[in-house]
Motif scaffolding. Sequence first.
Motif, short mmCIF file in Angstrom:
data_model
loop_
_atom_site.label_atom_id
_atom_site.label_comp_id
_atom_site.label_asym_id
_atom_site.label_seq_id
_atom_site.Cartn_x
_atom_site.Cartn_y
_atom_site.Cartn_z
N THR A 235 0.86 -1.06 -0.08
CA THR A 235 -0.12 0.01 0.19
C THR A 235 1.06 1.11 0.02
N ILE A 236 0.46 2.26 -0.97
CA ILE A 236 1.48 3.43 -0.89
C ILE A 236 0.47 4.52 -0.45
N ARG A 237 0.89 5.64 0.36
CA ARG A 237 0.06 6.60 0.76
C ARG A 237 1.04 7.71 1.36
N PRO A 238 0.47 8.82 1.29
CA PRO A 238 1.25 9.96 1.84
C PRO A 238 1.50 9.59 3.18
N VAL A 239 2.50 10.25 3.76
CA VAL A 239 2.93 10.07 5.24
C VAL A 239 3.46 11.41 5.68
N ARG A 240 3.47 11.64 6.94
CA ARG A 240 4.18 12.79 7.58
C ARG A 240 5.50 12.63 7.57
N VAL A 241 6.13 13.97 7.35
CA VAL A 241 7.47 13.96 7.30
C VAL A 241 8.31 13.06 8.40
N ASP A 242 7.82 13.38 9.66
CA ASP A 242 8.58 12.62 10.72
C ASP A 242 8.45 10.94 10.81
N GLU A 243 7.35 10.51 9.80
CA GLU A 243 7.40 9.19 9.84
C GLU A 243 8.58 8.66 8.82
N THR A 244 9.33 9.53 8.11
CA THR A 244 10.19 9.01 7.24
C THR A 244 11.81 8.92 7.74
N TYR A 245 11.91 9.69 8.85
CA TYR A 245 13.09 9.63 9.47
C TYR A 245 13.68 8.57 9.81
N ALA A 246 13.10 7.51 10.32
CA ALA A 246 13.66 6.23 10.89
C ALA A 246 14.31 5.56 9.70
N LEU A 247 13.40 5.45 8.78
CA LEU A 247 14.13 4.72 7.64
C LEU A 247 15.04 5.38 6.95
N ALA B 202 8.00 21.47 3.30
CA ALA B 202 7.48 21.98 1.83
C ALA B 202 7.33 20.81 1.00
N GLY B 203 7.80 19.69 1.34
CA GLY B 203 7.75 18.39 0.56
C GLY B 203 6.63 17.77 0.63
N PHE B 204 6.26 16.45 -0.14
CA PHE B 204 5.29 15.60 -0.39
C PHE B 204 6.01 14.27 -0.14
N HIS B 205 5.39 13.57 1.06
CA HIS B 205 6.18 12.48 1.61
C HIS B 205 5.28 11.03 1.43
N TYR B 206 5.95 10.27 1.13
CA TYR B 206 5.14 8.88 0.58
C TYR B 206 5.93 7.57 1.27
N GLY B 207 4.91 6.97 1.66
CA GLY B 207 5.47 5.81 2.26
C GLY B 207 4.91 4.35 1.59
N ALA B 208 5.50 3.24 1.49
CA ALA B 208 5.05 2.05 0.97
C ALA B 208 5.22 1.18 2.18
N PHE B 209 3.75 0.51 2.41
CA PHE B 209 3.72 -0.15 3.35
C PHE B 209 3.34 -1.70 3.09
N VAL C 297 7.88 0.35 5.05
CA VAL C 297 9.12 -0.49 4.43
C VAL C 297 9.89 0.31 3.43
N SER C 298 9.28 1.59 2.83
CA SER C 298 10.02 2.35 1.89
C SER C 298 9.48 3.84 2.07
N VAL C 299 10.20 4.78 1.93
CA VAL C 299 9.83 6.11 1.98
C VAL C 299 10.64 7.02 0.83
N ILE C 300 10.01 8.08 0.33
CA ILE C 300 10.32 9.05 -0.37
C ILE C 300 9.89 10.40 -0.42
N SER C 301 10.66 11.44 -0.61
CA SER C 301 10.06 12.86 -0.49
C SER C 301 10.15 13.67 -1.84
N LEU C 302 9.01 14.13 -2.07
CA LEU C 302 9.27 14.89 -3.33
C LEU C 302 8.83 16.27 -3.27
N PHE C 303 9.59 17.12 -3.83
CA PHE C 303 9.62 18.64 -3.82
C PHE C 303 9.49 19.13 -5.18
N ILE C 304 8.55 20.04 -5.40
CA ILE C 304 8.16 20.62 -6.41
C ILE C 304 8.62 22.33 -6.65
N ASP C 305 9.18 22.50 -7.67
CA ASP C 305 9.54 23.93 -7.68
C ASP C 305 9.19 24.46 -9.13
#
Length: 138
Positions: free
Chosen positions: A6-18, A39-46, A52-60
């Motif tokens: 399952t892939i969904r947005p996550v809070r940035v602090d949820e990305t820190y440990a991984l 300022a980013g969009f953060h996503y997690g794979a569950f 189990v996986s995270v990524i952060s997206l920044f748009i300019d």
Amino acid sequence: MTSEITIRPVRVDETYALRHQVLWPQEPLAYIKLNNDEAGFHYGAFRNAKLVSVISLFIDGNVARFRKFATRPDCQGQGIGSQLLRHVVREARDKGAHRLWCDARAVNEAFYRAFKLEPEGNRFYRGTIPYVRMARDL
């Protein structure tokens, strides 16, 4: 046995440990935090409700950059990161980006080429780790 991802947005602090565990475990936790994280969009794979996986997206403007892409070591090579990156490519396009780029660890260049990202410029280093900028049009 395969399980549903399952892939969904996550809070940035949820990305820190991984981020910390996978990318820079030898550094203090603060090292993996970005000044513009909020300022980013953060996503997690569950898998099985575990992140189990995270990524952060920044748009300019019409350019998107993804950063801090990390998959738990015991989950690498199973297509989970690929699913997450495909999701982020779609998100970037949906948010109006015409170009997508990242600073990739050189060891992962072939992985990113599979997503049509191509190297731009020369290798550079963060500490002792070689990186290459990779980009593609959307």
